[in-house]
Write a protein that holds these residues in place. Structure first.
Motif, mmCIF file in Angstrom:
data_model
loop_
_atom_site.group_PDB
_atom_site.id
_atom_site.type_symbol
_atom_site.label_atom_id
_atom_site.label_comp_id
_atom_site.label_asym_id
_atom_site.label_seq_id
_atom_site.Cartn_x
_atom_site.Cartn_y
_atom_site.Cartn_z
ATOM 1 N N LYS A 2 0.829 -1.194 0.000
ATOM 2 C CA LYS A 2 0.000 0.000 0.000
ATOM 3 C C LYS A 2 0.868 1.251 0.000
ATOM 4 O O LYS A 2 1.742 1.412 0.835
ATOM 5 C CB LYS A 2 -0.931 0.011 1.209
ATOM 6 N N ILE A 3 0.592 2.114 -0.955
ATOM 7 C CA ILE A 3 1.319 3.376 -1.044
ATOM 8 C C ILE A 3 0.403 4.506 -0.568
ATOM 9 O O ILE A 3 -0.785 4.522 -0.867
ATOM 10 C CB ILE A 3 1.819 3.636 -2.484
ATOM 11 N N THR A 4 0.972 5.414 0.211
ATOM 12 C CA THR A 4 0.283 6.620 0.635
ATOM 13 C C THR A 4 0.919 7.782 -0.124
ATOM 14 O O THR A 4 2.152 7.893 -0.162
ATOM 15 C CB THR A 4 0.447 6.847 2.160
ATOM 16 N N LEU A 41 4.731 7.083 -0.134
ATOM 17 C CA LEU A 41 5.319 6.462 1.047
ATOM 18 C C LEU A 41 4.834 5.026 1.199
ATOM 19 O O LEU A 41 3.646 4.743 0.999
ATOM 20 C CB LEU A 41 4.925 7.232 2.311
ATOM 21 N N ILE A 42 5.748 4.159 1.553
ATOM 22 C CA ILE A 42 5.411 2.809 1.984
ATOM 23 C C ILE A 42 6.073 2.632 3.339
ATOM 24 O O ILE A 42 7.284 2.858 3.481
ATOM 25 C CB ILE A 42 5.886 1.738 0.985
ATOM 26 N N ASP A 43 5.277 2.281 4.333
ATOM 27 C CA ASP A 43 5.777 2.155 5.715
ATOM 28 C C ASP A 43 6.505 3.430 6.145
ATOM 29 O O ASP A 43 7.580 3.372 6.754
ATOM 30 C CB ASP A 43 6.694 0.936 5.853
ATOM 31 N N GLU A 44 5.913 4.587 5.784
ATOM 32 C CA GLU A 44 6.434 5.909 6.162
ATOM 33 C C GLU A 44 7.791 6.247 5.549
ATOM 34 O O GLU A 44 8.439 7.204 5.956
ATOM 35 C CB GLU A 44 6.501 6.063 7.690
ATOM 36 N N GLU A 69 14.491 -0.178 -6.835
ATOM 37 C CA GLU A 69 14.084 -1.529 -6.434
ATOM 38 C C GLU A 69 12.571 -1.730 -6.426
ATOM 39 O O GLU A 69 12.086 -2.852 -6.278
ATOM 40 C CB GLU A 69 14.687 -1.901 -5.064
ATOM 41 N N LEU A 70 11.813 -0.632 -6.607
ATOM 42 C CA LEU A 70 10.347 -0.737 -6.611
ATOM 43 C C LEU A 70 9.730 -0.398 -7.968
ATOM 44 O O LEU A 70 8.515 -0.293 -8.090
ATOM 45 C CB LEU A 70 9.769 0.183 -5.526
ATOM 46 N N LYS A 71 10.571 -0.256 -8.986
ATOM 47 C CA LYS A 71 10.050 0.038 -10.323
ATOM 48 C C LYS A 71 9.311 -1.180 -10.878
ATOM 49 O O LYS A 71 9.485 -2.285 -10.407
ATOM 50 C CB LYS A 71 11.192 0.466 -11.250
ATOM 51 N N ASN A 72 8.469 -0.921 -11.874
ATOM 52 C CA ASN A 72 7.665 -1.962 -12.531
ATOM 53 C C ASN A 72 6.616 -2.574 -11.613
ATOM 54 O O ASN A 72 6.253 -3.736 -11.770
ATOM 55 C CB ASN A 72 8.557 -3.047 -13.147
ATOM 56 N N MET A 79 1.321 7.498 -8.766
ATOM 57 C CA MET A 79 1.776 8.874 -8.530
ATOM 58 C C MET A 79 1.213 9.809 -9.607
ATOM 59 O O MET A 79 0.725 10.898 -9.308
ATOM 60 C CB MET A 79 3.309 8.941 -8.520
ATOM 61 N N LEU A 80 1.277 9.374 -10.859
ATOM 62 C CA LEU A 80 0.777 10.191 -11.962
ATOM 63 C C LEU A 80 -0.732 10.384 -11.850
ATOM 64 O O LEU A 80 -1.236 11.495 -12.040
ATOM 65 C CB LEU A 80 1.147 9.552 -13.301
#
Length: 145
Positions: A2-4, A41-44, A69-72, A79-80
């Motif tokens: 989950k991304i914030t 943010l992931i895990d702040e 390391e989090l691409k793709n 974000m867009l």
């Protein structure tokens, strides 16, 4: 995962600059008053950033960037999407960008290549357009409304 996504705080600019620089993206003018940065943010922890430089009804997308390391993992798309919703809320009609590497990515997300001459004067007068990005950078536009 989950991304914030939210507006960046000034305390986070150092981490944002590091993320941008590690991806060879410009950082010289991100403190200017009409630039708003957002963080993913992931895990702040900051794992992505995107920005916008606003001029009334037009704006310039600034540096969409995700940690290597989090691409793709579609985090850039999230974000867009967040930024496009922000544009709608702020009544921005057209979002422009300059790129030397991501033209194909942005074509998949409703951006179209335009000429430098077709670009509004407000965008042409930005530091990114005039000084920071090379003249060979591709200019792209996305109609928001």
């Amino acid at each position: 995962m989950k991304i914030t996504i939210r507006k960046a705080t000034e305390n986070e600019y150092r981490a944002i600059i590091h993320l941008l620089a590690s991806n060879a993206l410009p950082t010289a003018d991100i403190y200017e008053k009409n630039i708003t940065l957002f963080v993913g943010l992931i895990d702040e922890k900051i794992i992505a950033t995107i920005g916008i430089e606003t001029y009334g009804e037009v704006a310039l997308l600034r540096s969409l960037c995700v940690k290597d390391e989090l691409k793709n993992q579609k985090l850039g798309e999230k974000m867009l999407s967040y930024l496009l919703s922000f544009c709608t809320h702020e009544k921005i009609e057209t979002l422009y960008l300059l790129t030397t590497t991501a033209e194909r990515y942005f074509v998949r997300h409703s951006f179209e290549k335009i000429t430098r001459e077709e670009t509004p004067l407000a965008i042409q007068q930005t530091r990114e357009f005039q000084d920071i990005c090379p003249a060979s950078a591709v200019v792209m536009a996305c109609n928001i409304t």
